[in-house]
Design a protein around this motif. Structure first.
Motif, mmCIF file in Angstrom:
data_model
loop_
_atom_site.group_PDB
_atom_site.id
_atom_site.type_symbol
_atom_site.label_atom_id
_atom_site.label_comp_id
_atom_site.label_asym_id
_atom_site.label_seq_id
_atom_site.Cartn_x
_atom_site.Cartn_y
_atom_site.Cartn_z
ATOM 1 N N MET A 1 0.851 -1.185 0.000
ATOM 2 C CA MET A 1 0.000 0.000 0.000
ATOM 3 C C MET A 1 0.890 1.240 0.000
ATOM 4 N N THR A 2 1.034 1.863 -1.161
ATOM 5 C CA THR A 2 1.959 2.996 -1.276
ATOM 6 C C THR A 2 1.286 4.183 -1.959
ATOM 7 N N GLY A 3 0.046 4.461 -1.605
ATOM 8 C CA GLY A 3 -0.688 5.542 -2.242
ATOM 9 C C GLY A 3 -0.046 6.895 -2.014
ATOM 10 N N GLU A 4 -0.065 7.708 -3.059
ATOM 11 C CA GLU A 4 0.455 9.071 -2.942
ATOM 12 C C GLU A 4 -0.596 9.988 -2.329
ATOM 13 N N LEU A 5 -0.128 11.110 -1.814
ATOM 14 C CA LEU A 5 -1.026 12.083 -1.209
ATOM 15 C C LEU A 5 -1.817 12.815 -2.292
ATOM 16 N N ASP A 6 -3.118 12.846 -2.133
ATOM 17 C CA ASP A 6 -4.006 13.427 -3.128
ATOM 18 C C ASP A 6 -4.285 14.899 -2.840
ATOM 19 N N HIS A 7 -4.547 15.233 -1.575
ATOM 20 C CA HIS A 7 -4.812 16.624 -1.229
ATOM 21 C C HIS A 7 -4.671 16.845 0.271
ATOM 22 N N THR A 8 -4.613 18.109 0.627
ATOM 23 C CA THR A 8 -4.671 18.547 2.021
ATOM 24 C C THR A 8 -5.913 19.400 2.180
ATOM 25 N N MET A 9 -6.728 19.084 3.176
ATOM 26 C CA MET A 9 -7.953 19.849 3.399
ATOM 27 C C MET A 9 -7.787 20.788 4.575
ATOM 28 N N ILE A 10 -8.161 22.061 4.355
ATOM 29 C CA ILE A 10 -8.207 23.058 5.421
ATOM 30 C C ILE A 10 -9.566 23.742 5.376
ATOM 31 N N ARG A 11 -10.017 24.221 6.517
ATOM 32 C CA ARG A 11 -11.311 24.905 6.578
ATOM 33 C C ARG A 11 -11.111 26.426 6.501
ATOM 34 N N VAL A 12 -12.065 27.057 5.836
ATOM 35 C CA VAL A 12 -12.010 28.505 5.649
ATOM 36 C C VAL A 12 -13.366 29.093 6.011
ATOM 37 N N ALA A 13 -13.369 30.372 6.378
ATOM 38 C CA ALA A 13 -14.611 31.022 6.798
ATOM 39 C C ALA A 13 -15.408 31.549 5.610
ATOM 40 N N ASP A 14 -14.727 32.145 4.647
ATOM 41 C CA ASP A 14 -15.373 32.755 3.495
ATOM 42 C C ASP A 14 -14.822 32.093 2.243
ATOM 43 N N ILE A 15 -15.582 31.174 1.655
ATOM 44 C CA ILE A 15 -15.069 30.377 0.549
ATOM 45 C C ILE A 15 -14.721 31.244 -0.657
ATOM 46 N N ASP A 16 -15.549 32.252 -0.945
ATOM 47 C CA ASP A 16 -15.280 33.094 -2.108
ATOM 48 C C ASP A 16 -14.010 33.917 -1.921
ATOM 49 N N ALA A 17 -13.811 34.437 -0.714
ATOM 50 C CA ALA A 17 -12.594 35.201 -0.434
ATOM 51 C C ALA A 17 -11.357 34.317 -0.537
ATOM 52 N N SER A 18 -11.478 33.073 -0.077
ATOM 53 C CA SER A 18 -10.334 32.147 -0.138
ATOM 54 C C SER A 18 -10.029 31.743 -1.566
ATOM 55 N N ILE A 19 -11.071 31.451 -2.347
ATOM 56 C CA ILE A 19 -10.851 31.117 -3.753
ATOM 57 C C ILE A 19 -10.131 32.260 -4.455
ATOM 58 N N ASP A 20 -10.597 33.467 -4.215
ATOM 59 C CA ASP A 20 -9.978 34.643 -4.844
ATOM 60 C C ASP A 20 -8.529 34.791 -4.413
ATOM 61 N N TRP A 21 -8.234 34.562 -3.135
ATOM 62 C CA TRP A 21 -6.863 34.707 -2.639
ATOM 63 C C TRP A 21 -5.929 33.707 -3.322
ATOM 64 N N TYR A 22 -6.342 32.440 -3.396
ATOM 65 C CA TYR A 22 -5.476 31.420 -3.992
ATOM 66 C C TYR A 22 -5.345 31.612 -5.501
ATOM 67 N N GLU A 23 -6.405 32.071 -6.153
ATOM 68 C CA GLU A 23 -6.317 32.360 -7.587
ATOM 69 C C GLU A 23 -5.403 33.551 -7.849
ATOM 70 N N THR A 24 -5.539 34.596 -7.048
ATOM 71 C CA THR A 24 -4.799 35.837 -7.267
ATOM 72 C C THR A 24 -3.320 35.704 -6.931
ATOM 73 N N HIS A 25 -3.024 35.083 -5.801
ATOM 74 C CA HIS A 25 -1.649 35.107 -5.300
ATOM 75 C C HIS A 25 -0.838 33.859 -5.635
ATOM 76 N N LEU A 26 -1.482 32.699 -5.755
ATOM 77 C CA LEU A 26 -0.745 31.474 -6.062
ATOM 78 C C LEU A 26 -1.006 30.974 -7.478
ATOM 79 N N ASP A 27 -1.769 31.750 -8.253
ATOM 80 C CA ASP A 27 -2.106 31.350 -9.628
ATOM 81 C C ASP A 27 -2.811 30.000 -9.674
ATOM 82 N N TYR A 28 -3.592 29.696 -8.626
ATOM 83 C CA TYR A 28 -4.359 28.455 -8.616
ATOM 84 C C TYR A 28 -5.626 28.635 -9.449
ATOM 85 N N GLU A 29 -6.176 27.501 -9.881
ATOM 86 C CA GLU A 29 -7.466 27.510 -10.534
ATOM 87 C C GLU A 29 -8.396 26.557 -9.804
#
Length: 261
Positions: free
Chosen positions: A1-29
């Motif tokens: 059993m050697t599965g790779e890590l798929d994701h890390t989950m964190i909780r946020v208060a304002d989902i839209d503000a967080s999406i905008d932050w990660y898109e704007t500053h880390l170039d995430y989509e």
């Protein structure tokens, strides 16, 4: 059993503000989004991320206006090609100055997202720019923590840093590609204990077969926290020796949605 890590989950208060932050500053989509009954989950990552690279999962619960981070959860680390240039770019974009490269000996730097989750910047020549390099969690017993990942998931220790008061141990599946995310286990020598809070969610591992691998974990005496049947056979959860949650999923690369439901 050697599965790779798929994701890390964190909780946020304002989902839209967080999406905008990660898109704007880390170039995430936005990779996928699920609007549930009282909660929203989104997967995010670099636009051209590789198959072995991990995503960040942002979860927002209806009515939760503040997030408590706690100290059991450490940080996520993202890869940049030029540490100084990347930090300057974030500062120019309006990100708060938290720990600049100079204060970290020129080896790394830290910023925080809108909820106070720490994000380390590390200089790497592999993986997509801004992709997840590792997730750090704190453990109270290094021997138990290393033994857990070796015995339960067949991970191996790939590198370590031992200082006068603490040590960092990195674990990965054996022969994992460089662009895969690692787990960083931080152990402080002073015997301190840590507090779990609602800001820290879980690590997630991709498996080949949810039920067969779950049975193997039970044989290896992993905690039976939320078995596949209790999760409608879509995923499962166990916990490590410190109570950090670990999700288990099978990811279908041809599915229309990243979510199993």
């Amino acid at each position: 059993m050697t599965g790779e890590l798929d994701h890390t989950m964190i909780r946020v208060a304002d989902i839209d503000a967080s999406i905008d932050w990660y898109e704007t500053h880390l170039d995430y989509e936005l990779k996928d989004r699920h609007d549930g009954d009282g909660f929203i989950i989104v997967y995010m990552g670099p636009e051209d991320m590789g198959d072995a690279e991990a995503m960040v999962e942002l979860t927002s619960n209806k009515g939760q206006e503040e997030i408590e981070i706690g100290d059991a959860w450490g940080h996520i680390a993202v890869r940049v090609r030029d540490l100084e240039a990347a930090y300057d770019e974030l500062m120019a974009g309006g990100v708060d100055d938290y720990r600049d490269p100079e204060s970290c000996g020129g080896r790394y730097a830290f910023v925080k997202d809108p909820d106070g989750h720490e994000i380390e910047l590390v200089e790497r020549d592999h993986g997509s720019p801004w992709s997840l390099d590792h997730t750090m969690i704190r453990v109270e017993d290094a021997d138990e923590a290393l033994g857990y990942w070796v015995r339960k998931f067949d991970y191996v220790e790939t590198r370590r840093w031992e200082a006068d008061t603490f040590a960092n141990y990195f674990v990965d599946p054996e022969d994992a590609p460089d662009e895969a995310m690692s787990v960083e286990l931080t152990y402080n020598y002073d015997g301190r204990t840590y507090t779990e809070a609602d800001g820290w969610g879980h690590l997630c591992i991709r498996l080949d077969d949810l039920h067969d691998d779950w049975e193997q974990l039970m044989i290896r005496e992993a905690e039976d926290y939320r078995d596949p049947e209790s999760c409608d056979d879509m995923y499962a959860f166990t916990k490590d020796q410190d109570g950090h949650e670990i999700e288990l999923i099978v990811r279908d690369p041809d599915a229309e949605s990243l979510f199993p439901f």
